[in-house]
Write a protein that holds these residues in place. Sequence first.
Motif, short mmCIF file in Angstrom:
data_model
loop_
_atom_site.label_atom_id
_atom_site.label_comp_id
_atom_site.label_asym_id
_atom_site.label_seq_id
_atom_site.Cartn_x
_atom_site.Cartn_y
_atom_site.Cartn_z
N ILE A 311 0.61 -0.90 -0.07
CA ILE A 311 -0.12 0.41 0.21
C ILE A 311 0.69 1.01 -0.03
N GLY A 312 0.66 2.07 -0.75
CA GLY A 312 2.09 3.42 -1.13
C GLY A 312 1.82 4.06 -2.63
N GLU A 313 2.86 4.25 -2.38
CA GLU A 313 3.81 4.98 -3.63
C GLU A 313 4.51 4.45 -4.37
N VAL A 314 4.62 3.84 -5.80
CA VAL A 314 5.87 3.11 -6.00
C VAL A 314 7.10 3.70 -6.79
N PRO A 315 8.13 3.35 -5.47
CA PRO A 315 8.90 4.16 -5.89
C PRO A 315 9.68 4.70 -7.22
N GLY A 316 10.32 5.32 -7.50
CA GLY A 316 10.73 5.27 -8.88
C GLY A 316 9.72 6.21 -10.15
N LEU A 317 9.22 5.96 -9.65
CA LEU A 317 8.07 6.20 -10.46
C LEU A 317 6.94 7.12 -10.02
N SER A 318 6.79 8.31 -9.90
CA SER A 318 5.79 9.47 -8.85
C SER A 318 4.31 9.58 -10.14
N GLY A 319 3.41 9.15 -8.84
CA GLY A 319 2.41 8.99 -9.84
C GLY A 319 1.18 7.04 -9.77
N LEU A 320 2.11 6.73 -9.64
CA LEU A 320 1.95 5.63 -9.67
C LEU A 320 1.27 5.29 -8.86
N TRP A 321 0.65 4.30 -7.62
CA TRP A 321 0.46 3.77 -6.53
C TRP A 321 -0.09 2.82 -6.62
N GLN A 349 -3.91 12.91 7.63
CA GLN A 349 -3.63 12.62 8.51
C GLN A 349 -3.54 10.75 8.53
N PRO A 350 -2.18 10.01 7.89
CA PRO A 350 -2.75 8.60 8.35
C PRO A 350 -3.44 7.88 8.95
N ALA A 351 -5.07 7.03 8.69
CA ALA A 351 -5.40 6.82 10.18
C ALA A 351 -4.53 4.95 10.41
N ILE A 352 -3.68 5.12 9.72
CA ILE A 352 -2.94 3.57 9.86
C ILE A 352 -1.65 4.18 9.70
N ASP A 353 -0.57 3.54 11.04
CA ASP A 353 0.99 4.22 10.36
C ASP A 353 1.18 3.17 8.77
N PRO A 354 1.98 4.01 8.21
CA PRO A 354 2.18 3.30 6.47
C PRO A 354 3.28 2.02 6.56
N ALA A 355 4.51 3.02 7.46
CA ALA A 355 5.65 2.28 7.38
C ALA A 355 5.58 0.73 6.96
N PRO A 356 4.49 -0.09 7.50
CA PRO A 356 4.82 -1.88 6.90
C PRO A 356 4.41 -2.29 5.96
N TYR A 357 3.92 -1.33 4.92
CA TYR A 357 3.24 -1.27 3.45
C TYR A 357 3.89 -0.98 2.51
N ALA A 358 4.82 0.23 2.71
CA ALA A 358 4.90 0.82 1.72
C ALA A 358 6.41 -0.38 0.25
N PRO A 359 5.65 0.12 -0.85
CA PRO A 359 6.00 -0.64 -1.33
C PRO A 359 7.57 -0.82 -2.01
N ALA A 360 8.19 1.05 -1.38
CA ALA A 360 9.56 1.29 -1.23
C ALA A 360 10.38 0.87 -0.52
N LEU A 361 9.76 -0.63 0.14
CA LEU A 361 11.16 -0.81 1.17
C LEU A 361 11.36 -2.45 0.36
N ARG A 362 9.66 -2.29 0.07
CA ARG A 362 9.83 -4.16 0.19
C ARG A 362 10.12 -4.28 -1.44
N LEU A 363 9.37 -3.76 -2.66
CA LEU A 363 9.54 -4.58 -3.72
C LEU A 363 11.22 -4.78 -4.24
N GLY A 364 10.88 -5.85 -5.32
CA GLY A 364 12.30 -6.27 -5.78
C GLY A 364 11.90 -5.31 -7.17
N SER A 365 13.16 -5.44 -7.94
CA SER A 365 13.43 -5.18 -9.50
C SER A 365 14.14 -6.17 -10.48
N ILE A 366 13.35 -6.63 -11.16
CA ILE A 366 13.73 -7.69 -12.50
C ILE A 366 14.91 -7.43 -12.91
N ALA A 367 16.03 -8.45 -12.57
CA ALA A 367 17.59 -8.52 -13.34
C ALA A 367 17.26 -8.47 -15.01
#
Length: 367
Positions: A311-321, A349-367
């Motif tokens: 849940i959140g914005e995709v890193p490196g591609l502004s405007g994609l959630w 102000q988020p009703a829930i802490d967004p950090a555990p769901y943030a794509p920026a911390l969890r998405l991988g890159s396809i080699a």
Amino acid sequence: MQEIIIVGGGIMGCLTALNLLEAGIRVTLLERQRAGREASWAGGGIVSPLYPWRYGKPVQVLASWSQGYYPRLAEELKQQTGIDPEVSSCGLMWLDHAEQEQALAWAASQAQPLRRVDSSFIYRQVPELAPGYQSALWQDDLANVRNPRLMAALLKRLNADPNFSLVEQCPADELIITGGRVGGVRGGGRSFHAEKVVIAAGAWSGEWLGTLGYELPVQPVKGQMQLYRCMPGWLPSMVLFEGRYAIPRRDGHVLIGSTLEHTGFDASTTVEAFASLRQSALQLLPGLAAQQPVGQWAGLRPGSPDGVPFIGEVPGLSGLWLNAGHYRNGLVLAPASCRLVADLISGRQPAIDPAPYAPALRLGSIA
């Protein structure tokens, strides 16, 4: 007025749209087939993870928030549309479960009214159960929602809003990207422009991100269900045994589910699943032997590691959630997940802490 496109017309897409509309944002929702007819329609609608003590804090936080919000959501939709989603607090019983101590410890730490009950309580509560169950876990405040009615109510509410547009039978083909920023979607021979795009495409979300060079670990996991027609009240509570459950509806229908099948995007029903679900139904409720199922169907869950959604914005591609990857708990987690993504997009102000769901911390890159 800000404009947003949502790709995916299931519970995540529709409830995200409602939250955004209420924040004063115009929404266009694109659905590849018919809105609300995939996993959101096919699931059982239990407003709890099947085994809540097995999940980590990120899932538990979303589940707790959503459980508290569902009665209000159902009442608002009923008043606005005349369609009752039928949130029924009938309780859930885990029969002869090997993890009782773990479950009770979890319940104590979370202040959940889960307790151990004996055979006399079991059969007073659910007289139609097969004989032989000795012990169970019982939580009397757990509910189920009649998810086809929930989706019908949501769609009626959305379509009544002048700032909402639903485009069905419109597979979204590609994103419109200019200068590293998403500005819309192409699909069905048309171009749709907006400041932001939310991918809420369920089991298809992983494929979407793959075309952009990201590894989103969301895969389709098929679940098949069976339906029986009984008298209202015949099954007063939900029951769960060895991964299979029975869910009562207010009109007497009883759902039996569900399978877990890794068969790609094949959503067909099978005779093998029919036999397996039938066996589970009779193992739980032998009174069903006198009748045949009146329905069988399948849906594709968006499987993800540990069931923690993105849940959140995709890193490196502004405007994609993203609002995707809820696995078996889409209906359970939807109110909280959709509130969170709408809060983030609208700058509240988020009703829930967004950090555990943030794509920026969890998405991988396809080699």
